[in-house]
Design a protein around this motif. Sequence first.
Motif, PDB file in Angstrom:
ATOM      1  N   THR A   3       0.813  -1.211   0.000  1.00 10.18           N
ATOM      2  CA  THR A   3       0.000   0.000   0.000  1.00 10.18           C
ATOM      3  C   THR A   3       0.847   1.261   0.000  1.00 10.18           C
ATOM      4  OG1 THR A   3      -1.722  -1.187   1.207  1.00 10.18           O
ATOM      5  CG2 THR A   3      -1.862   1.218   1.169  1.00 10.18           C
ATOM      6  N   ASN A   4       1.840   1.334   0.886  1.00  7.73           N
ATOM      7  CA  ASN A   4       2.669   2.535   0.960  1.00  7.73           C
ATOM      8  C   ASN A   4       3.396   2.797  -0.350  1.00  7.73           C
ATOM      9  OD1 ASN A   4       1.883   2.869   3.612  1.00  7.73           O
ATOM     10  ND2 ASN A   4       3.745   1.960   4.483  1.00  7.73           N
ATOM     11  N   GLN A   5       3.922   1.730  -0.952  1.00  9.59           N
ATOM     12  CA  GLN A   5       4.652   1.881  -2.210  1.00  9.59           C
ATOM     13  C   GLN A   5       3.722   2.319  -3.346  1.00  9.59           C
ATOM     14  OE1 GLN A   5       4.856  -0.634  -0.126  1.00  9.59           O
ATOM     15  NE2 GLN A   5       7.017  -0.966   0.404  1.00  9.59           N
ATOM     16  N   ILE A   6       2.544   1.688  -3.404  1.00 10.35           N
ATOM     17  CA  ILE A   6       1.575   2.048  -4.442  1.00 10.35           C
ATOM     18  C   ILE A   6       1.130   3.499  -4.270  1.00 10.35           C
ATOM     19  CG2 ILE A   6      -0.787   1.651  -5.236  1.00 10.35           C
ATOM     20  CD1 ILE A   6       1.191  -0.408  -6.256  1.00 10.35           C
ATOM     21  N   GLU A   7       0.857   3.886  -3.043  1.00 13.74           N
ATOM     22  CA  GLU A   7       0.446   5.267  -2.779  1.00 13.74           C
ATOM     23  C   GLU A   7       1.549   6.245  -3.154  1.00 13.74           C
ATOM     24  OE1 GLU A   7      -0.648   5.339   1.322  1.00 13.74           O
ATOM     25  OE2 GLU A   7      -2.654   4.495   0.965  1.00 13.74           O
ATOM     26  N   GLU A   8       2.799   5.846  -2.913  1.00 19.42           N
ATOM     27  CA  GLU A   8       3.913   6.724  -3.258  1.00 19.42           C
ATOM     28  C   GLU A   8       4.020   6.900  -4.771  1.00 19.42           C
ATOM     29  OE1 GLU A   8       8.151   7.353  -1.413  1.00 19.42           O
ATOM     30  OE2 GLU A   8       8.159   5.504  -2.604  1.00 19.42           O
ATOM     31  N   VAL A   9       3.871   5.818  -5.524  1.00 18.36           N
ATOM     32  CA  VAL A   9       3.928   5.920  -6.985  1.00 18.36           C
ATOM     33  C   VAL A   9       2.852   6.869  -7.489  1.00 18.36           C
ATOM     34  CG1 VAL A   9       3.633   4.672  -9.162  1.00 18.36           C
ATOM     35  CG2 VAL A   9       4.945   3.632  -7.303  1.00 18.36           C
ATOM     36  N   PHE A  10       1.634   6.714  -6.986  1.00 22.33           N
ATOM     37  CA  PHE A  10       0.542   7.576  -7.437  1.00 22.33           C
ATOM     38  C   PHE A  10       0.789   9.021  -7.021  1.00 22.33           C
ATOM     39  CE2 PHE A  10      -3.717   9.491  -6.814  1.00 22.33           C
ATOM     40  CZ  PHE A  10      -4.132   9.454  -8.139  1.00 22.33           C
ATOM     41  N   ARG A  11       1.307   9.215  -5.808  1.00 22.97           N
ATOM     42  CA  ARG A  11       1.563  10.572  -5.316  1.00 22.97           C
ATOM     43  C   ARG A  11       2.610  11.276  -6.181  1.00 22.97           C
ATOM     44  NH1 ARG A  11       2.417   9.173  -0.614  1.00 22.97           N
ATOM     45  NH2 ARG A  11       4.703   9.170  -0.491  1.00 22.97           N
ATOM     46  N   VAL A  12       3.690  10.561  -6.514  1.00 25.71           N
ATOM     47  CA  VAL A  12       4.738  11.168  -7.344  1.00 25.71           C
ATOM     48  C   VAL A  12       4.218  11.414  -8.758  1.00 25.71           C
ATOM     49  CG1 VAL A  12       7.024  10.826  -8.358  1.00 25.71           C
ATOM     50  CG2 VAL A  12       6.596  10.149  -5.978  1.00 25.71           C
ATOM     51  N   ALA A  13       3.419  10.466  -9.269  1.00 21.56           N
ATOM     52  CA  ALA A  13       2.891  10.600 -10.632  1.00 21.56           C
ATOM     53  C   ALA A  13       1.973  11.799 -10.782  1.00 21.56           C
ATOM     54  CB  ALA A  13       2.141   9.328 -11.029  1.00 21.56           C
ATOM     55  N   THR A  14       1.379  12.249  -9.689  1.00 19.34           N
ATOM     56  CA  THR A  14       0.435  13.367  -9.764  1.00 19.34           C
ATOM     57  C   THR A  14       1.044  14.690  -9.291  1.00 19.34           C
ATOM     58  OG1 THR A  14      -0.434  12.680  -7.591  1.00 19.34           O
ATOM     59  CG2 THR A  14      -1.615  11.926  -9.549  1.00 19.34           C
ATOM     60  N   ARG A  15       2.336  14.686  -9.013  1.00 16.80           N
ATOM     61  CA  ARG A  15       3.008  15.933  -8.631  1.00 16.80           C
ATOM     62  C   ARG A  15       3.300  16.770  -9.883  1.00 16.80           C
ATOM     63  NH1 ARG A  15       7.967  15.242  -4.494  1.00 16.80           N
ATOM     64  NH2 ARG A  15       8.442  17.226  -5.538  1.00 16.80           N
ATOM     65  N   LYS A  16       2.675  17.926  -9.964  1.00 16.60           N
ATOM     66  CA  LYS A  16       2.828  18.768 -11.150  1.00 16.60           C
ATOM     67  C   LYS A  16       4.241  19.297 -11.293  1.00 16.60           C
ATOM     68  CE  LYS A  16      -2.003  20.208 -11.386  1.00 16.60           C
ATOM     69  NZ  LYS A  16      -2.954  21.346 -11.392  1.00 16.60           N
ATOM     70  N   ASP A  17       4.947  19.473 -10.185  1.00 12.58           N
ATOM     71  CA  ASP A  17       6.299  20.016 -10.271  1.00 12.58           C
ATOM     72  C   ASP A  17       7.286  19.010 -10.847  1.00 12.58           C
ATOM     73  OD1 ASP A  17       5.886  18.548  -7.824  1.00 12.58           O
ATOM     74  OD2 ASP A  17       7.852  19.255  -7.148  1.00 12.58           O
ATOM     75  N   LEU A  18       6.883  17.733 -10.914  1.00 11.53           N
ATOM     76  CA  LEU A  18       7.766  16.710 -11.476  1.00 11.53           C
ATOM     77  C   LEU A  18       7.344  16.284 -12.879  1.00 11.53           C
ATOM     78  CD1 LEU A  18       8.298  14.399  -8.362  1.00 11.53           C
ATOM     79  CD2 LEU A  18       9.833  16.164  -9.263  1.00 11.53           C
ATOM     80  N   ALA A  19       6.248  16.845 -13.375  1.00 14.47           N
ATOM     81  CA  ALA A  19       5.754  16.459 -14.700  1.00 14.47           C
ATOM     82  C   ALA A  19       6.669  17.015 -15.778  1.00 14.47           C
ATOM     83  CB  ALA A  19       4.337  16.969 -14.908  1.00 14.47           C
ATOM     84  N   GLU A  20       6.760  16.285 -16.891  1.00  8.77           N
ATOM     85  CA  GLU A  20       7.507  16.771 -18.042  1.00  8.77           C
ATOM     86  C   GLU A  20       6.777  17.970 -18.627  1.00  8.77           C
ATOM     87  OE1 GLU A  20      10.788  15.022 -20.479  1.00  8.77           O
ATOM     88  OE2 GLU A  20      10.249  16.814 -19.398  1.00  8.77           O
ATOM     89  N   THR A  21       7.469  19.073 -18.786  1.00  7.59           N
ATOM     90  CA  THR A  21       6.856  20.265 -19.362  1.00  7.59           C
ATOM     91  C   THR A  21       7.773  20.840 -20.421  1.00  7.59           C
ATOM     92  OG1 THR A  21       7.852  21.663 -17.652  1.00  7.59           O
ATOM     93  CG2 THR A  21       5.621  20.870 -17.257  1.00  7.59           C
ATOM     94  N   GLY A  22       7.154  21.539 -21.369  1.00  5.78           N
ATOM     95  CA  GLY A  22       7.954  22.227 -22.371  1.00  5.78           C
ATOM     96  C   GLY A  22       8.341  21.332 -23.516  1.00  5.78           C
ATOM     97  N   GLY A  23       7.757  21.593 -24.691  1.00  6.74           N
ATOM     98  CA  GLY A  23       8.147  20.848 -25.884  1.00  6.74           C
ATOM     99  C   GLY A  23       7.367  19.578 -26.079  1.00  6.74           C
ATOM    100  N   GLY A  24       7.459  18.663 -25.107  1.00  5.75           N
ATOM    101  CA  GLY A  24       6.759  17.391 -25.258  1.00  5.75           C
ATOM    102  C   GLY A  24       7.370  16.563 -26.369  1.00  5.75           C
ATOM    103  N   HIS A  25       6.583  15.623 -26.882  1.00  5.73           N
ATOM    104  CA  HIS A  25       7.064  14.732 -27.940  1.00  5.73           C
ATOM    105  C   HIS A  25       6.246  14.942 -29.200  1.00  5.73           C
ATOM    106  CE1 HIS A  25       9.588  12.264 -25.294  1.00  5.73           C
ATOM    107  NE2 HIS A  25       8.615  12.353 -24.404  1.00  5.73           N
ATOM    108  N   ASN A  26       6.917  15.017 -30.360  1.00  6.94           N
ATOM    109  CA  ASN A  26       6.166  14.895 -31.593  1.00  6.94           C
ATOM    110  C   ASN A  26       5.908  13.404 -31.822  1.00  6.94           C
ATOM    111  OD1 ASN A  26       8.545  13.768 -32.626  1.00  6.94           O
ATOM    112  ND2 ASN A  26       9.214  15.702 -33.529  1.00  6.94           N
ATOM    113  N   GLN A  27       5.189  13.066 -32.889  1.00  5.67           N
ATOM    114  CA  GLN A  27       4.808  11.670 -33.078  1.00  5.67           C
ATOM    115  C   GLN A  27       6.019  10.767 -33.244  1.00  5.67           C
ATOM    116  OE1 GLN A  27       1.687  10.446 -32.670  1.00  5.67           O
ATOM    117  NE2 GLN A  27       2.800   8.496 -32.720  1.00  5.67           N
ATOM    118  N   LYS A  28       7.061  11.270 -33.938  1.00  4.87           N
ATOM    119  CA  LYS A  28       8.270  10.457 -34.092  1.00  4.87           C
ATOM    120  C   LYS A  28       8.918  10.187 -32.740  1.00  4.87           C
ATOM    121  CE  LYS A  28       9.676  11.466 -38.855  1.00  4.87           C
ATOM    122  NZ  LYS A  28      10.763  12.008 -39.716  1.00  4.87           N
ATOM    123  N   GLY A  29       8.880  11.188 -31.860  1.00  4.85           N
ATOM    124  CA  GLY A  29       9.438  10.996 -30.536  1.00  4.85           C
ATOM    125  C   GLY A  29       8.670   9.970 -29.731  1.00  4.85           C
ATOM    126  N   VAL A  30       7.341  10.003 -29.856  1.00  6.56           N
ATOM    127  CA  VAL A  30       6.495   9.025 -29.166  1.00  6.56           C
ATOM    128  C   VAL A  30       6.760   7.631 -29.711  1.00  6.56           C
ATOM    129  CG1 VAL A  30       4.118   8.270 -28.774  1.00  6.56           C
ATOM    130  CG2 VAL A  30       4.704  10.692 -28.568  1.00  6.56           C
TER     131      VAL A  30
END
Length: 381
Positions: A3-30
């Motif tokens: 539970t603690n590990q799963i909650e941690e993964v979800f918590r980190v995944a929803t942190r906006k300050d850690l999200a990839e920002t700027g540019g992103g991927h074009n289709q070739k990158g994806v």
Amino acid sequence: MGTNQIEEVFRVATRKDLAETGGGHNQKGVDFQRAWAIERMFELEKSGASDFLFLFESIQDVAELDSPTFPSSIRIYQVKKKDRKEWSWAELTHLVEPGKKRRASRNPPPDIKDSPIGKLYSAALAFKELKCSGRFISNSGCDLPLNGGGNAATSLPCDLSKLEAEHLDALTLGLETLHEAGTLPANPALIHVEKIPMHPDQPTRQLIGTVVLFLNERSPRHAGQAQALVEALLAKIGPLGAKTDSCADFDELKKERGYSKAEFSAALSNLEDVPDLMAMLEDWLDKLETEGGIGFMEKPAVRVAASKIFRLQVMGGEDPLVVPLLLDIDAWLDDHAPGASLKAFLDQAKADLASAHSSIRPADFNAQFLLRALKKCVAPT
């Protein structure tokens, strides 16, 4: 359940300050990113990994957990294609090269927290319950001098504690700015860099080669279906992470952005259930062309239709629009068998069945009929 590990993964995944920002991927990158992730899954499968879960566009580009239910470790990846030149120190870290001065500019200097290495390191620091490391993956090497005179661009994968002393000191100072006050000292060894032999514009070529080798060892009679398997996996994984809506919980995160070993194993299992008919289909298409039953330009269309059928089968599905046709074909084949003339056999099937399924394109009808006939009459399982 962890539970603690799963909650941690979800918590980190929803942190906006850690999200990839700027540019992103074009289709070739994806496409590049997804092809690499599938190749990594085959690597894990070959190594005997007991379980895994991949999350896309959740924690950096790709996150790899060692279990979807009881994770103990996580790897965070940035997977980047580059068309020209190697990755420079400045591109990777946003730091000034040791021995050089930063150019004068009216703009504020770039910050390590916004660099690829800085983003990976910040995400790794966010995990306390799980053992975590970050990896920068690219088709281009990282031009970073190593201790002993080597260079990361031409070396095997390595962690950043192996940097030459001045660069290691500069990086360590930079990474320390990402730590909260009073926490452990910076640890460059958390971050690895790796160059992969994957073409930035044709990533599936390398992947298909990997899958051919895998199938030659695991299931040789299916090696000819490597491309169909790759296409099926890409079709399944491609859309993951495309939705930008936030997820309510970890289960939704897995559903919208995750792919597990269980799903991967199911795809391989479905492949085992598909007889290797492509070579025999080619023989029949050649015979039909010789007999005048199919034109030269029709053959590629039938091949494409057959490939689509295999993709659906490997993904564990069937096109619902063709189910009535398949039932009619199977019933027809119970009373008919191919004779000396394959053209006469196909023409009779078209005369008896095609008019009742006028919405099915001719190439799709031919592919469905020929594959069902081969499976029933030539290669029963």
